[in-house]
Structure formats: C-alpha cells, structure tokens
Design an enzyme around this catalytic site. Sequence first.
Site, PDB file in Angstrom:
ATOM      1  CE  LYS A 179      24.658  13.607  -9.943  1.00  0.00           C
ATOM      2  NZ  LYS A 179      25.598  14.513  -9.277  1.00  0.00           N
ATOM      3  CG  ASP A 214      28.467  15.693  -5.621  1.00  0.00           C
ATOM      4  OD1 ASP A 214      28.879  14.560  -5.333  1.00  0.00           O
ATOM      5  OD2 ASP A 214      27.344  15.895  -6.113  1.00  0.00           O
TER       6      ASP A 214
END
Length: 470
Positions: A179, A214
Amino acid sequence: MPSIPLTLENFKEIANCSESQKSAIDEISKGFEVNKTKFNEIVNHFRNEMKKGLEMRGQTVAMVPSYVTGVPTGKEVGTFLALDLGGTNLRVCLIKFESEGNMSIKQQKYTISETYKTGEARQLFDFLANCIDKFLAELDETDYKGSSRKGGKLNLGFTFSFPVEQTAIDKGTLISWTKGFTCVNAVGKDVVFMLQEALNRKKVPVKVTALVNDTVGTLLAHAYKYPNTLIGVILGTGSNSAYFEKISNIKKLQFSSNAEHMIINLEMGAFDSEKKVLPITMFDNKLDRESNNPRLQIFEKLVSGMYLGEITRNILLNLIDRELIFDGISSKDLNTHDSFETAYLSTIESDDTDTLENARKILEEELNIPSTTLTDRQIVKRVCQIVGLRSARLSSAALSAIITHCNVIETGCDIGIDGSLFEFYPSFEARIKSAFREYFGTNADNFKLGLARDGSGVGAALAAMLSTAK
C-alpha cells in the site's frame, strides 16, 4: 436487485463505434474476462493454495494464524483502545462495550505523510505513539474510567494491515510492506514491540495486548453483531480476507488450546503471484513493473482500489496511442502516474446520462483532455466497466474458494466486508452475488454479504478484550 451481466457483451452498445474501435475494445475485453471456466480454475487453484499455506510456512498464500481463538458473544463489557494502521489514514479509537451487542465509540483520524510512510520505521512508530498520546489527552478521564487495564495501563488492540508472521496474539513480524509503505528497518521485526517501545519512550500509559490484521478485526466486529459470521473481507485500498479455521487443519501450527477454531488471515493479495491462472494483461504487467513491489501482491493489483485507476489509465493511453479515442491526444495530467483515480471509475460507471456529462467533466476538466466525443466517453465507460467487473468477479472467486474450503455451501454463513470498493463502487456487491449464483446455483442465497464499516477498529478492541480474558 437487478441482475448484473456476467459477460462484457451484455453491456450497453457504444454508439457510432468504428470497426477499429470495436475490435480494440473486444480485444481488451477478452483479456480481462473471467468466464465460467476461468472462474472455476481460479477457485480450484485458490483452494489448493489455501491448503498449502495451512500445511507449510513460506507459501504464496501465507495463511497466517492470528492466535485469536475466542469468538465474541455480544455480552462483553469493558473499555479498550484500538489503533488502526492500514493506508492513508491512522485511526485511534476508544471503544466502550456495553453488553447486548451495544457499544459506544470515540475516535480520531490522523493523516500519515509520505515522510512517515517511506522513512525510518522508528519515526513512523513514534508518530503512532504521539497520536495515541494526543488522542488520550483530548479525552475526559471519565471516558475510560473503570476501563480494563493491564499493569495499570489501558489495553490496546493494534490493527496492522500489512503482511506479518504472527507467533502469538501480541507478537508479529513484518513480512513486507504494501500500500505504498516502504519504511526501512521494519521488515523482519516485531511490530508490537516497536509500537510498545515507542509508547514507553513517550511514557504513554498504554499496553499493546493484541495484534490483528484489518480483516481479522472486520471478522470479529461483524461476528459481534452476527454470530453466523465465518469470513471477514477488506475490499478497498487493499484486499484481503480472514475466516474461522479448524485448528486441527492448521498443520504447520504447534499450538495447544482447548479451542476448536482460530482465525486465519489469508494474505490473499499475494495469490497467484506466479501468474498461473489469473487473467493478467499487458496493462497489469505495466502497472506491476512500475509499482514499488514488482512481482508481488499480484491478486491485489487486479482487485484493489489502489490500482484500478492506474490499470484504466494504462488502457486509455494505449487507445490514445492507437488514435482510437480523443483524436490521439492525451494531456499532461493523464500522462501522470496514478492521475486517474479509482473514484473516477466509480463516477463514470454510475453515469447514466445520455451525454455522459460526469465522464466529460472528469476527462476534460479534471484531466484536461482538450475535447471528447460521446463515443470517446462511452469507450472510457466501457473500459471502466471491464476493469470494475473483473475486480468484482475475482473477489467473488476468492470468497467462493473459502466458502467451499469450509464446507458451508448448504448451511451458509454471514460475510462481513469493509472497504470503499464494496461500499461505494457501483454494482460491486451485485456482481459478487451474480458470480455466486453462477458458481453455487440456488445455494448462493445461503451467503449474506454485509457491510462492516470501520470494523477493523472495533475488531481490534475485541481482540484486546479476548486476549485479556484468557
């Protein structure tokens, strides 16, 4: 909900499309297509990779044990902190569980600058500690009076949305950054230790008691409300999934527990990085070569919001070079890497006006293309549809593999999904369900997709609670 077409040929016909334009679009469409045969091939390969990851370490699909073995009942009571580090923003939450599935949340978001994303790891973790300290300073102490504490400190669950190798509920070694993060001196180190050290340096009265991905957090948060939840999914900037696995099936794990199940974090973004079954095009290869992690996270690069805009930009530039759109004229903006935002795809796909006015505004006013025709805009919309449909069908294939692996085709399950793609991208959920119907037939109705908005923060707090309850 209206049925979404499974083949690109069912999209609305492009007006005044020349033979050369039609031929080019057909050629691109075939490269992106996930037809029934390809879908089945991907599901089967995904299941095999899951099995390999459960049996041995170091596999492409890592199948990371989370060491979370408890399942929320909805009756939990207590106050816990959560730190959610997953992308552009950092989120600090104080979550008070009030039994009967009720909770109250106070939270604050902080923007992570490129300096912290790409600098020394110590600087990043000091920034995280400073944000937690600032958050607590702005609270009234009554907000966390009577909270569950460990050693006189507030307990914190840390959602860390990057590949880690976990060895305990509160220990995890960073495998690699994704990311856009490239912090040095972090890979191979325990991220809980680094955060705790930063908190100790700052003298922040917080104890990190749980580390979760997550997706693990999303799964826990959704299970808190829906006990039949089996899978948690992130479909946003990145993509990943987690699910409840029988501990007896985790052959690589030496772990003693009375529990029957443990949450497994698949790290599915790395699936098929060998490029054996995924429908990879030259546009994807260009994106991969120019990324900061070439040859890694290949599945994520076909599916995730971080990459869909750039794939689309690559296609449009190819069509411009062939003088098939915009009279062969590009712009400085469109020529700029990552300038075509994934949000543009969403806006253009949902533009049902006769003139595609929203598409015109994006192309001419945001990207400064000198002029566009209706046919140009229809072709751009078709390109967005091609990219968006492939993302949804690949996401559905991954979920279908997990469902089949867990043998719940007939009994069904709930699936909690967080992320902007699932929440906002037009027809994304419908396309997943449409592929379910193709693969599972009438059993597709047994699977309930539910939005688990911001579930990772609540899930991290639940993991902290479950870890301290042992």
